[in-house]
Design a protein around this motif. Structure first.
Motif, PDB file in Angstrom:
ATOM      1  N   LEU A  31       0.822  -1.214   0.000  1.00  0.00           N
ATOM      2  CA  LEU A  31       0.000   0.000   0.000  1.00  0.00           C
ATOM      3  C   LEU A  31       0.859   1.268   0.000  1.00  0.00           C
ATOM      4  N   ARG A  32       1.963   1.253   0.723  1.00  0.00           N
ATOM      5  CA  ARG A  32       2.844   2.422   0.724  1.00  0.00           C
ATOM      6  C   ARG A  32       3.425   2.684  -0.659  1.00  0.00           C
ATOM      7  N   ARG A  33       3.550   1.622  -1.442  1.00  0.00           N
ATOM      8  CA  ARG A  33       4.051   1.757  -2.809  1.00  0.00           C
ATOM      9  C   ARG A  33       2.916   2.057  -3.787  1.00  0.00           C
ATOM     10  N   LYS A  34       1.703   2.201  -3.240  1.00  0.00           N
ATOM     11  CA  LYS A  34       0.516   2.519  -4.031  1.00  0.00           C
ATOM     12  C   LYS A  34       0.282   1.500  -5.139  1.00  0.00           C
ATOM     13  N   GLU A  35       0.485   0.226  -4.783  1.00  0.00           N
ATOM     14  CA  GLU A  35       0.276  -0.882  -5.725  1.00  0.00           C
ATOM     15  C   GLU A  35      -1.066  -1.549  -5.415  1.00  0.00           C
ATOM     16  N   SER A  36      -1.807  -1.898  -6.428  1.00  0.00           N
ATOM     17  CA  SER A  36      -3.069  -2.616  -6.232  1.00  0.00           C
ATOM     18  C   SER A  36      -2.775  -4.103  -6.012  1.00  0.00           C
ATOM     19  N   LEU A  37      -3.757  -4.786  -5.482  1.00  0.00           N
ATOM     20  CA  LEU A  37      -3.630  -6.234  -5.328  1.00  0.00           C
ATOM     21  C   LEU A  37      -3.349  -6.890  -6.679  1.00  0.00           C
ATOM     22  N   LYS A  38      -4.063  -6.445  -7.702  1.00  0.00           N
ATOM     23  CA  LYS A  38      -3.925  -7.033  -9.034  1.00  0.00           C
ATOM     24  C   LYS A  38      -2.507  -6.832  -9.584  1.00  0.00           C
ATOM     25  N   THR A  39      -2.002  -5.613  -9.492  1.00  0.00           N
ATOM     26  CA  THR A  39      -0.658  -5.322 -10.010  1.00  0.00           C
ATOM     27  C   THR A  39       0.411  -6.084  -9.233  1.00  0.00           C
ATOM     28  N   TRP A  40       0.294  -6.056  -7.916  1.00  0.00           N
ATOM     29  CA  TRP A  40       1.293  -6.707  -7.059  1.00  0.00           C
ATOM     30  C   TRP A  40       1.274  -8.221  -7.274  1.00  0.00           C
ATOM     31  N   SER A  41       0.068  -8.799  -7.391  1.00  0.00           N
ATOM     32  CA  SER A  41      -0.020 -10.240  -7.593  1.00  0.00           C
ATOM     33  C   SER A  41       0.594 -10.632  -8.940  1.00  0.00           C
ATOM     34  N   LYS A  42       0.393  -9.797  -9.965  1.00  0.00           N
ATOM     35  CA  LYS A  42       1.018 -10.077 -11.277  1.00  0.00           C
ATOM     36  C   LYS A  42       2.534 -10.037 -11.152  1.00  0.00           C
ATOM     37  N   ARG A  43       3.055  -9.049 -10.450  1.00  0.00           N
ATOM     38  CA  ARG A  43       4.506  -8.940 -10.267  1.00  0.00           C
ATOM     39  C   ARG A  43       5.061 -10.144  -9.516  1.00  0.00           C
ATOM     40  N   MET A  44       4.245 -10.691  -8.613  1.00  0.00           N
ATOM     41  CA  MET A  44       4.676 -11.853  -7.839  1.00  0.00           C
ATOM     42  C   MET A  44       4.446 -13.167  -8.571  1.00  0.00           C
ATOM     43  N   GLY A  45       3.599 -13.152  -9.595  1.00  0.00           N
ATOM     44  CA  GLY A  45       3.288 -14.379 -10.315  1.00  0.00           C
ATOM     45  C   GLY A  45       2.294 -15.256  -9.568  1.00  0.00           C
ATOM     46  N   VAL A  46       1.407 -14.622  -8.790  1.00  0.00           N
ATOM     47  CA  VAL A  46       0.389 -15.364  -8.040  1.00  0.00           C
ATOM     48  C   VAL A  46      -0.978 -14.760  -8.334  1.00  0.00           C
ATOM     49  N   SER A  47      -2.014 -15.448  -7.888  1.00  0.00           N
ATOM     50  CA  SER A  47      -3.365 -14.921  -8.053  1.00  0.00           C
ATOM     51  C   SER A  47      -3.664 -13.889  -6.960  1.00  0.00           C
ATOM     52  N   VAL A  48      -4.649 -13.065  -7.203  1.00  0.00           N
ATOM     53  CA  VAL A  48      -5.075 -12.086  -6.198  1.00  0.00           C
ATOM     54  C   VAL A  48      -5.501 -12.798  -4.906  1.00  0.00           C
ATOM     55  N   PRO A  49      -6.292 -13.886  -4.980  1.00  0.00           N
ATOM     56  CA  PRO A  49      -6.656 -14.570  -3.736  1.00  0.00           C
ATOM     57  C   PRO A  49      -5.435 -15.081  -2.941  1.00  0.00           C
ATOM     58  N   THR A  50      -4.409 -15.531  -3.647  1.00  0.00           N
ATOM     59  CA  THR A  50      -3.201 -15.993  -2.949  1.00  0.00           C
ATOM     60  C   THR A  50      -2.521 -14.824  -2.255  1.00  0.00           C
ATOM     61  N   LEU A  51      -2.436 -13.690  -2.936  1.00  0.00           N
ATOM     62  CA  LEU A  51      -1.852 -12.500  -2.312  1.00  0.00           C
ATOM     63  C   LEU A  51      -2.678 -12.078  -1.100  1.00  0.00           C
ATOM     64  N   GLN A  52      -3.977 -12.149  -1.202  1.00  0.00           N
ATOM     65  CA  GLN A  52      -4.835 -11.804  -0.068  1.00  0.00           C
ATOM     66  C   GLN A  52      -4.595 -12.756   1.110  1.00  0.00           C
ATOM     67  N   ARG A  53      -4.417 -14.033   0.808  1.00  0.00           N
ATOM     68  CA  ARG A  53      -4.119 -14.999   1.870  1.00  0.00           C
ATOM     69  C   ARG A  53      -2.778 -14.682   2.524  1.00  0.00           C
ATOM     70  N   LEU A  54      -1.791 -14.333   1.712  1.00  0.00           N
ATOM     71  CA  LEU A  54      -0.480 -13.957   2.247  1.00  0.00           C
ATOM     72  C   LEU A  54      -0.611 -12.768   3.185  1.00  0.00           C
ATOM     73  N   GLU A  55      -1.295 -11.736   2.721  1.00  0.00           N
ATOM     74  CA  GLU A  55      -1.431 -10.516   3.507  1.00  0.00           C
ATOM     75  C   GLU A  55      -2.301 -10.721   4.749  1.00  0.00           C
ATOM     76  N   ALA A  56      -3.146 -11.748   4.726  1.00  0.00           N
ATOM     77  CA  ALA A  56      -3.976 -12.072   5.889  1.00  0.00           C
ATOM     78  C   ALA A  56      -3.220 -12.933   6.901  1.00  0.00           C
ATOM     79  N   GLY A  57      -2.008 -13.360   6.535  1.00  0.00           N
ATOM     80  CA  GLY A  57      -1.206 -14.160   7.453  1.00  0.00           C
ATOM     81  C   GLY A  57      -1.521 -15.639   7.428  1.00  0.00           C
ATOM     82  N   ASP A  58      -2.001 -16.135   6.295  1.00  0.00           N
ATOM     83  CA  ASP A  58      -2.311 -17.556   6.157  1.00  0.00           C
ATOM     84  C   ASP A  58      -0.995 -18.350   6.159  1.00  0.00           C
TER      85      ASP A  58
END
Length: 122
Positions: A31-58
């Motif tokens: 968020l400090r880098r003003k990146e959306s979930l969609k953009t960040w997940s693409k950069r990471m090579g993962v799906s948005v739900p996976t990024l959400q799980r990561l950020e939720a501490g799964d």
């Protein structure tokens, strides 16, 4: 629904809390880098739900995904030191105990040898 690994069910509370904090911290970094979930997940090579799980501490999110997120914020260099032998306090304490025991055994053996030598002379 996928089966949860037994190890994840037995996660110590402090460890689970640390994983949750890591996820929240990674979300703040994004968020400090003003990146959306969609953009960040693409950069990471993962799906948005996976990024959400990561950020939720799964804790079931793979370590490779965590490492990629750390790489994006230039913190992946820390990974090489997490389990470095020179920082393994438990193993260091075991090494010290073993050295102390060995020293005591050698001192005992030397004392017994001196006693035998003195008896043989006397």
């Amino acid at each position: 629904m996928p089966k949860t690994a037994r190890a994840l069910l037995q996660l110590p509370p402090a460890t689970a809390a640390a994983i949750e904090k890591l996820g929240a911290d990674l979300a703040v970094a994004r968020l400090r880098r003003k990146e959306s979930l969609k953009t960040w997940s693409k950069r990471m090579g993962v799906s948005v739900p996976t990024l959400q799980r990561l950020e939720a501490g799964d804790p079931a999110v793979g370590i490779g995904i965590v490492a990629t997120a750390l790489w994006l914020i230039k913190r992946d260099g820390e990974l090489g030191n997490l389990a470095a032998p020179e920082h393994d306090q438990g193993a260091i304490e075991m090494d010290v105990r073993e050295a102390v025991e060995l020293g005591r055994a050698r001192a005992q053996a030397a004392a017994e040898a001196r006693l035998r030598t003195n008896r043989a002379k006397g």
